[in-house]
Design a protein around this motif. Structure first.
Motif, PDB file in Angstrom:
ATOM      1  N   THR A  30      -8.230  -1.355   7.282  1.00  0.00           N
ATOM      2  CA  THR A  30      -6.815  -2.223   7.059  1.00  0.00           C
ATOM      3  C   THR A  30      -7.411  -3.390   6.370  1.00  0.00           C
ATOM      4  O   THR A  30      -5.946  -4.281   6.013  1.00  0.00           O
ATOM      5  N   TRP A  62      -5.117  -3.119   2.965  1.00  0.00           N
ATOM      6  CA  TRP A  62      -3.902  -2.429   3.398  1.00  0.00           C
ATOM      7  C   TRP A  62      -2.765  -4.203   3.435  1.00  0.00           C
ATOM      8  O   TRP A  62      -3.065  -5.240   3.762  1.00  0.00           O
ATOM      9  N   ARG A  63      -2.007  -3.627   2.616  1.00  0.00           N
ATOM     10  CA  ARG A  63      -0.430  -4.372   2.091  1.00  0.00           C
ATOM     11  C   ARG A  63       0.511  -4.503   2.608  1.00  0.00           C
ATOM     12  O   ARG A  63       0.601  -2.869   2.728  1.00  0.00           O
ATOM     13  N   TYR A  90      -2.312   5.875   1.615  1.00  0.00           N
ATOM     14  CA  TYR A  90      -3.431   4.892   1.991  1.00  0.00           C
ATOM     15  C   TYR A  90      -3.331   4.969   4.253  1.00  0.00           C
ATOM     16  O   TYR A  90      -3.546   4.870   4.144  1.00  0.00           O
ATOM     17  N   VAL A  91      -1.632   4.448   4.104  1.00  0.00           N
ATOM     18  CA  VAL A  91      -1.645   4.252   5.182  1.00  0.00           C
ATOM     19  C   VAL A  91      -1.644   5.247   6.222  1.00  0.00           C
ATOM     20  O   VAL A  91      -2.349   5.510   7.230  1.00  0.00           O
ATOM     21  N   SER A  92      -1.249   6.700   5.984  1.00  0.00           N
ATOM     22  CA  SER A  92      -1.129   7.509   6.564  1.00  0.00           C
ATOM     23  C   SER A  92      -3.062   7.878   6.844  1.00  0.00           C
ATOM     24  O   SER A  92      -3.866   8.918   8.060  1.00  0.00           O
ATOM     25  N   MET A 125      -5.411   5.577   7.004  1.00  0.00           N
ATOM     26  CA  MET A 125      -5.883   4.446   7.792  1.00  0.00           C
ATOM     27  C   MET A 125      -5.890   5.334   9.418  1.00  0.00           C
ATOM     28  O   MET A 125      -6.466   4.944  10.192  1.00  0.00           O
ATOM     29  N   LEU A 126      -4.973   5.617   9.908  1.00  0.00           N
ATOM     30  CA  LEU A 126      -3.755   5.749  11.026  1.00  0.00           C
ATOM     31  C   LEU A 126      -4.715   6.841  10.964  1.00  0.00           C
ATOM     32  O   LEU A 126      -4.952   7.291  12.314  1.00  0.00           O
ATOM     33  N   SER A 133       0.747  -1.331  -0.007  1.00  0.00           N
ATOM     34  CA  SER A 133      -0.140  -0.096   0.087  1.00  0.00           C
ATOM     35  C   SER A 133       1.019   1.193  -0.124  1.00  0.00           C
ATOM     36  O   SER A 133       2.002   1.545   0.524  1.00  0.00           O
ATOM     37  N   THR A 193       2.275   4.794   0.943  1.00  0.00           N
ATOM     38  CA  THR A 193       1.898   5.686   2.823  1.00  0.00           C
ATOM     39  C   THR A 193       0.685   6.447   2.392  1.00  0.00           C
ATOM     40  O   THR A 193       0.352   6.874   3.926  1.00  0.00           O
TER      41      THR A 193
END
Length: 90
Positions: free
Chosen positions: A86, A89-90, A34-36, A38-39, A30, A32
């Motif tokens: 999540t 998320w990969r 997408y992860v940011s 999500m968090l 994923s 960064t």
């Protein structure tokens, strides 16, 4: 009374070796962004609930006090949407 036939049991190593199939993972990791996001959604939902508890009746947050119990839905909604992200998320 006739006696039933005795079947040979397969060994555990032979049974698992035949059942393994390679799995291809589509796509890469994923991004960064997408992860940011999500968090960020999970943290924002948590902060929403903390602010509601600590300063919900403050004079500068009258709009949050007017929302009432909907604050729980808003805060948990942000956290659940982050948790649902999540799954991709990969």
């Amino acid at each position: 009374m006739p006696k039933s036939k005795v079947r040979k049991k397969k060994t555990a190593a032979a049974a698992t070796a035949n059942n393994r199939t390679p799995v291809k993972v589509s796509g890469g990791p994923s991004s960064t962004l997408y992860v940011s996001i999500m968090l960020g959604l999970m943290i924002f939902g948590l902060l929403w609930l903390v602010v509601m508890y600590l300063a919900g009746s403050a004079s500068w947050l009258t709009w949050m006090d007017n929302i009432g119990a909907w604050n729980y839905l808003i805060g948990f909604g942000f956290m659940v949407s982050g948790l649902l992200m999540t799954m991709n998320w990969r």
